[in-house]
Design a protein around this motif. Structure first.
Motif, PDB file in Angstrom:
ATOM      1  N   UNK A  63      -8.372   0.127  -6.821  1.00 22.46           N
ATOM      2  CA  UNK A  63      -9.651   0.824  -6.878  1.00 22.46           C
ATOM      3  C   UNK A  63     -10.486   0.626  -5.627  1.00 22.46           C
ATOM      4  N   UNK A  64     -10.251  -0.461  -4.911  1.00 24.35           N
ATOM      5  CA  UNK A  64     -10.970  -0.708  -3.662  1.00 24.35           C
ATOM      6  C   UNK A  64     -10.428   0.139  -2.513  1.00 24.35           C
ATOM      7  N   UNK A  65      -9.283   0.788  -2.766  1.00 23.64           N
ATOM      8  CA  UNK A  65      -8.629   1.553  -1.710  1.00 23.64           C
ATOM      9  C   UNK A  65      -7.536   0.783  -1.008  1.00 23.64           C
ATOM     10  N   UNK A  66      -7.229  -0.413  -1.487  1.00 24.94           N
ATOM     11  CA  UNK A  66      -6.203  -1.242  -0.851  1.00 24.94           C
ATOM     12  C   UNK A  66      -4.809  -0.737  -1.198  1.00 24.94           C
ATOM     13  N   UNK A  67      -3.876  -0.998  -0.298  1.00 26.96           N
ATOM     14  CA  UNK A  67      -2.451  -0.775  -0.552  1.00 26.96           C
ATOM     15  C   UNK A  67      -1.885  -2.051  -1.151  1.00 26.96           C
ATOM     16  N   UNK A  68      -1.079  -1.904  -2.215  1.00 30.27           N
ATOM     17  CA  UNK A  68      -0.407  -3.041  -2.846  1.00 30.27           C
ATOM     18  C   UNK A  68       1.096  -2.890  -2.646  1.00 30.27           C
ATOM     19  N   UNK A  69       1.707  -3.887  -2.012  1.00 33.01           N
ATOM     20  CA  UNK A  69       3.169  -3.957  -1.974  1.00 33.01           C
ATOM     21  C   UNK A  69       3.609  -5.032  -2.960  1.00 33.01           C
ATOM     22  N   UNK A  70       4.875  -5.014  -3.353  1.00 33.50           N
ATOM     23  CA  UNK A  70       5.330  -5.874  -4.451  1.00 33.50           C
ATOM     24  C   UNK A  70       6.562  -6.666  -4.042  1.00 33.50           C
ATOM     25  N   UNK A  71       6.790  -7.753  -4.728  1.00 34.67           N
ATOM     26  CA  UNK A  71       7.953  -8.579  -4.426  1.00 34.67           C
ATOM     27  C   UNK A  71       8.113  -9.679  -5.446  1.00 34.67           C
ATOM     28  N   UNK A  72       8.917 -10.693  -5.079  1.00 30.34           N
ATOM     29  CA  UNK A  72       9.234 -11.772  -6.016  1.00 30.34           C
ATOM     30  C   UNK A  72       8.957 -13.162  -5.463  1.00 30.34           C
ATOM     31  N   UNK A  73       8.839 -13.302  -4.145  1.00 27.95           N
ATOM     32  CA  UNK A  73       8.698 -14.620  -3.510  1.00 27.95           C
ATOM     33  C   UNK A  73       9.949 -15.462  -3.728  1.00 27.95           C
ATOM     34  N   UNK A  74      11.098 -14.823  -3.928  1.00 29.98           N
ATOM     35  CA  UNK A  74      12.351 -15.569  -4.102  1.00 29.98           C
ATOM     36  C   UNK A  74      12.539 -16.534  -2.924  1.00 29.98           C
TER      37      UNK A  74
END
Length: 567
Positions: free
Chosen positions: A454-465
């Motif tokens: 909602x702030x306009x940020x981009x979210x990338x995703x992962x696992x921290x494996x």
């Protein structure tokens, strides 16, 4: 009059050239394809040529690209997405986890000791025993004796009198060692000559009388880890081979390594030149090695034209993890009054590296879990941006962005800072994290994905494996359900912060590509982009959410080459 035969030959040549140009090397047909492109969100088939996407459309449209040498792959109704991008993990840790003792799934201290005993039985006296993955908050039972929420070394040391032992915490922010290892490191009991007790940026956990428990937090782990013999080149190659096999089997086509060194870069380039690199690599330079940064400041970023090994970012490790009470907070831990965690590097380093990054073209990615660390990092990013306003496409990142003060959430979008989250941490940590932070802080600022978007940020995703398994499906499930992997609680934790399935898929594909400046090359299924695909046996975008965890990766494609195919 022109020669009719010449005209006919010319037309035949033109027709032949046209067919050759339009014929695909491979076509994937009869699938359910999610493109992550608004203009054409779904398709049935894809044609590729020279590793790039030639056409996307219906089966009938793609069949027009089939020539005599085209390989046709029938997806048989399976689901294809853009290749999954793991945006924060540790490559060699994944590989070494397969060579060392894997403690990720142990359920008690007794089970940990059993695993070590098995390794000792096969080891020579004096040989180091190493492993990773234990997490005391995930054990179903704790030992009788605990100190500061951790186990003590007595039981471990009793079975390892002749072998030093070093067991890294799942988070990588603490370790558990035995008496032999502590003796070698000079971490000795009361009455010993020059006992080590305090370490800048870390902590030697002591029992009630002042003796070391065997648990070392943050930089204190280095007292022992520096004594472990260096890995051999042969073992490093084997670890990388195993890691790449795991990535391919899990559908990962691109990987952001969160803190690599020159040895890793050299090994990746070796594999690339030998044709053995099956996943695209984006390496963050570890700020824990000052001489590494200085060397790269001189030569500048390496942007690989083949998009296989790119080095253009720097990883800053600015606080610890929530599990060992190491995340740096604005207020005391709810379950450890008087403690707020700590920074693990001088906070001024963010300013120094951020300014260097803006001047020289390096992205800066700061590990920040606690709300104090996130605020301090954002403050320093903001000051650096103001100092170098001409750099408008910096794409600086905060790795984890796990616990934020409500006043700082909007700053991600305002500053253009990417939040590199690991949704699986919600599943694993949320049940006990509420004890660390309390209900209000959890609700207002922990794992607040929709607020960040909602702030306009981009979210990338992962696992921290290898903190968690390098498996995108549990993380995708956590993104959309906000439940544990046991599928609790009903409705999920703080359900208003769930990602939609479209948002979750984007976080694992196009947003991950954006987070490494590659969104024009990969991250969606679009004509002209790289043919990087992941194929699943179930439609993860439509099946009931609790069935997502039963989904399997059936095929992984990188640059048009099938690097994994399930039996």
């Amino acid at each position: 009059m022109k020669n009719p035969l010449l005209i006919i030959c010319s037309l035949m040549l033109l027709f032949s050239c046209g067919n050759q140009k339009d014929s695909a090397d491979k076509v994937f047909i009869n699938g359910i394809i999610y493109t992550v492109e608004d203009e054409q969100p779904t398709a049935e088939a894809v044609a590729i040529k020279d590793g790039m996407i030639l056409a996307v459309g219906t089966q009938a449209e793609i069949e027009a690209y089939i020539g005599k040498d085209t390989e046709t792959i029938d997806l048989q109704g399976m689901t294809m997405t853009p290749g999954l991008i793991e945006s924060h993990a540790h490559l060699m840790g994944i590989g070494y986890n397969k060579l060392d003792i894997d403690l990720m799934y142990v359920k008690s201290y007794d089970e940990l000791v059993e695993k070590v005993a098995e390794a000792v039985a096969k080891a020579e006296p004096g040989e180091w025993i190493t492993g990773r993955g234990w997490h005391q908050d995930k054990w179903i039972e704790m030992p009788d004796k605990t100190v500061s929420g951790f186990q003590t070394h007595d039981q471990l040391s009793a079975i390892t009198p002749d072998n030093p032992v070093y067991l890294a915490h799942a988070s990588g922010h603490a370790s558990f060692v035995n008496q032999k290892a502590m003796e070698l490191a000079g971490i000795t009991t009361l009455g010993s000559e020059k006992p080590i007790r305090e370490v800048e940026g870390g902590e030697v956990i002591l029992d009630e009388v002042g003796n070391p428990t065997g648990v070392l937090v943050e930089t204190a782990s280095g007292l022992v880890s520096k004594l472990i013999p260096k890995e051999t080149p042969e073992r490093a190659e084997k670890a990388l081979e195993l890691a790449l096999e795991e990535l391919a089997a899990k559908g990962i086509t691109s990987f952001h390594d969160a803190g690599g060194n020159q040895d890793l870069i050299d090994l990746l380039e070796k594999f690339q030149h030998e044709g053995r690199l099956t996943t695209r690599m984006y390496v963050m330079l570890s700020s824990r090695i000052p001489e590494l940064l200085e060397a790269w400041y001189v030569k500048g970023p390496k942007i690989d034209p083949d998009h296989m090994v790119t080095v253009r970012s720097i990883k800053l490790n600015m606080d610890g993890a929530l599990g060992p009470w190491g995340a740096w907070l604005l207020e005391d831990y709810s379950d450890k009054p008087g403690s707020r965690g700590h920074e693990t590097m001088p906070i001024e380093r963010v300013s120094t590296v951020a300014e260097k990054g803006l001047q020289l073209g390096f992205q800066v990615n700061s590990h920040a879990i606690g709300d104090r660390t996130n605020r301090e990092v954002l403050d320093r990013y903001e000051a650096a941006f103001a100092k170098y306003p001409e750099v408008t496409d910096h794409r600086f990142r905060v790795e984890h962005a796990q616990h934020l003060h409500p006043d700082d959430i909007s700053r991600f979008g305002e500053l253009g800072v990417i939040a590199a989250i690991q949704a699986i941490h919600l599943s694993s940590d949320r049940p006990w994290a509420i004890g660390r932070l309390g209900a209000k802080r959890i609700k207002d600022g922990a794992y607040v994905w929709q607020k960040l978007l909602g702030s306009g940020a981009v979210i990338s995703n992962g696992t921290d494996a290898p903190v968690e398994p390098v498996d995108a499906l549990p993380s995708f499930y956590a993104s959309v359900s906000r439940k544990t992997l046991k599928m609790t609680p009903e409705g999920g934790y703080e359900p208003d912060q769930k990602l939609t399935r479209d948002q979750a898929l984007k976080s694992y594909t196009l947003a991950g590509a954006y987070a490494e400046f590659e969104e024009d090359f990969k991250g969606s299924i679009k004509v002209g982009k790289s043919a990087d695909f992941t194929v699943f046996d179930q439609n993860i975008m439509e099946i009931p959410e609790n069935e997502i965890l039963n989904t399997k990766v059936m095929m992984t494609v990188v640059g048009g080459k099938i690097v994994f195919k399930a039996e």
